[in-house]
Write a protein that holds these residues in place. Structure first.
Motif, PDB file in Angstrom:
ATOM      1  N   LEU A 121       4.730 -10.263  -7.700  1.00 23.10           N
ATOM      2  CA  LEU A 121       4.446  -9.150  -8.558  1.00 23.10           C
ATOM      3  C   LEU A 121       5.764  -8.552  -8.510  1.00 23.10           C
ATOM      4  CD1 LEU A 121       0.912  -8.000  -7.362  1.00 23.10           C
ATOM      5  CD2 LEU A 121       1.594  -8.613  -9.641  1.00 23.10           C
ATOM      6  N   PRO A 122       6.297  -7.535  -9.388  1.00 28.18           N
ATOM      7  CA  PRO A 122       7.402  -7.041  -9.446  1.00 28.18           C
ATOM      8  C   PRO A 122       7.371  -5.729  -8.350  1.00 28.18           C
ATOM      9  CG  PRO A 122       6.240  -6.241 -11.210  1.00 28.18           C
ATOM     10  CD  PRO A 122       5.515  -7.530 -10.669  1.00 28.18           C
ATOM     11  N   ALA A 123       8.429  -5.079  -7.946  1.00 27.21           N
ATOM     12  CA  ALA A 123       8.715  -3.980  -6.889  1.00 27.21           C
ATOM     13  C   ALA A 123       7.770  -2.824  -7.666  1.00 27.21           C
ATOM     14  CB  ALA A 123      10.006  -3.522  -6.662  1.00 27.21           C
ATOM     15  N   ILE A 124       7.360  -1.845  -6.976  1.00 27.72           N
ATOM     16  CA  ILE A 124       6.616  -0.743  -7.489  1.00 27.72           C
ATOM     17  C   ILE A 124       7.467  -0.089  -8.808  1.00 27.72           C
ATOM     18  CG2 ILE A 124       7.617   1.290  -5.899  1.00 27.72           C
ATOM     19  CD1 ILE A 124       3.981   1.003  -6.108  1.00 27.72           C
ATOM     20  N   ASP A 129      -5.556 -10.407 -10.428  1.00 28.13           N
ATOM     21  CA  ASP A 129      -5.928 -11.637 -10.226  1.00 28.13           C
ATOM     22  C   ASP A 129      -5.349 -11.755  -8.498  1.00 28.13           C
ATOM     23  OD1 ASP A 129      -6.043 -14.694 -10.106  1.00 28.13           O
ATOM     24  OD2 ASP A 129      -3.696 -14.682  -9.975  1.00 28.13           O
ATOM     25  N   ALA A 130      -4.205 -11.075  -8.205  1.00 29.62           N
ATOM     26  CA  ALA A 130      -3.933 -11.075  -6.649  1.00 29.62           C
ATOM     27  C   ALA A 130      -5.126 -10.397  -5.557  1.00 29.62           C
ATOM     28  CB  ALA A 130      -2.464 -10.382  -6.574  1.00 29.62           C
ATOM     29  N   ASP A 137      -0.783  -3.962   1.848  1.00 30.21           N
ATOM     30  CA  ASP A 137      -0.245  -2.536   1.412  1.00 30.21           C
ATOM     31  C   ASP A 137       0.429  -2.393   0.060  1.00 30.21           C
ATOM     32  OD1 ASP A 137      -1.670  -1.390   3.740  1.00 30.21           O
ATOM     33  OD2 ASP A 137       0.123  -1.407   4.918  1.00 30.21           O
ATOM     34  N   THR A 138       1.492  -3.510  -0.019  1.00 32.44           N
ATOM     35  CA  THR A 138       2.177  -3.567  -1.267  1.00 32.44           C
ATOM     36  C   THR A 138       1.398  -3.568  -2.458  1.00 32.44           C
ATOM     37  OG1 THR A 138       4.062  -4.496  -0.274  1.00 32.44           O
ATOM     38  CG2 THR A 138       3.891  -4.747  -2.565  1.00 32.44           C
ATOM     39  N   LEU A 139       0.181  -4.553  -2.224  1.00 34.33           N
ATOM     40  CA  LEU A 139      -0.821  -4.864  -3.375  1.00 34.33           C
ATOM     41  C   LEU A 139      -1.604  -3.343  -3.626  1.00 34.33           C
ATOM     42  CD1 LEU A 139      -1.816  -6.702  -5.318  1.00 34.33           C
ATOM     43  CD2 LEU A 139      -3.619  -7.391  -3.590  1.00 34.33           C
ATOM     44  N   LEU A 140      -1.827  -3.035  -2.650  1.00 33.96           N
ATOM     45  CA  LEU A 140      -2.712  -1.583  -2.946  1.00 33.96           C
ATOM     46  C   LEU A 140      -1.741  -0.524  -3.465  1.00 33.96           C
ATOM     47  CD1 LEU A 140      -4.700  -1.756   0.461  1.00 33.96           C
ATOM     48  CD2 LEU A 140      -5.473  -2.061  -1.760  1.00 33.96           C
TER      49      LEU A 140
END
Length: 195
Positions: free
Chosen positions: A15-18, A31-32, A51-54
């Motif tokens: 996934l891209p950065a925030i 999907d992740a 935490d990044t995904l959230l």
């Protein structure tokens, strides 16, 4: 356990950065999340970048909310734009209520929605014209009232009253004079006085 967790870690890393996340990435982010949710509790504990995904999920939700708000603003502005477009190009005092309703609809918009109204100048112009027409009508009605206050039978005692009515009429603009309904009564009174 590690292999399953690594699959999810890789999905998150893909996934891209925030600061680069857009709504285009929502499916990839979902999907992740789905892959993470499918893990056992032990496997989930091995996912080091959850935490990044959230944070990305929160960012996507904010983008969706902003997009929904932008759509809502555009629809509200479009409704007022259409109301303004439906207003006549030439307005008179008979259009006061109609123009006031459209102005009230514009005023009810938020500042962001008002900024999207592309034909506000037309509304402003019509409000100005309608205000002038209304003021013209009021001025004419005041003169009509002065003329209608004249008695039917005129004597020399009424000369000052007739002169005041004539002065009121003369002080009107040509447009306002055209709105005076009782002008013939004034000229009749002046004719009676001349006798």
């Amino acid at each position: 356990n590690t292999a399953a967790a690594n699959v999810v870690i890789e999905k998150i890393n893909a996934l891209p950065a925030i600061d680069g996340i857009t709504l285009i990435h929502e499916e990839q982010m979902t999907d992740a999340l789905t892959a993470f949710d499918a893990l056992t509790a032990d496997q989930q504990n091995l996912v080091t970048n959850i935490d990044t995904l959230l944070q990305l999920e929160e960012a996507i939700n904010e983008l969706k909310a902003a997009a929904a708000l932008a759509e809502e603003n555009a629809l509200a502005a479009k409704a007022v734009i259409e109301q303004i477009n439906a207003l006549p190009e030439v307005v008179t005092s008979t259009h006061i209520t109609l123009v006031e309703e459209v102005q009230a609809a514009f005023d009810a918009l938020t500042a962001d929605q008002q900024a999207l109204v592309t034909n506000k100048e037309k509304l402003d112009s019509l409000v100005e014209k309608i205000t002038a027409a209304h003021n013209d009508q009021l001025a004419a009605e005041q003169v009509d009232a002065a003329i209608n206050a004249l008695p039917t039978t005129i004597t020399l005692e009424h000369a000052k009253q007739i002169e005041e009515a004539r002065t009121l009429f003369a002080n009107l603009t040509i447009a306002q004079q055209a709105l005076v309904q009782a002008f013939s009564k004034l000229t009749d009174a002046e004719a009676q006085l001349a006798l």
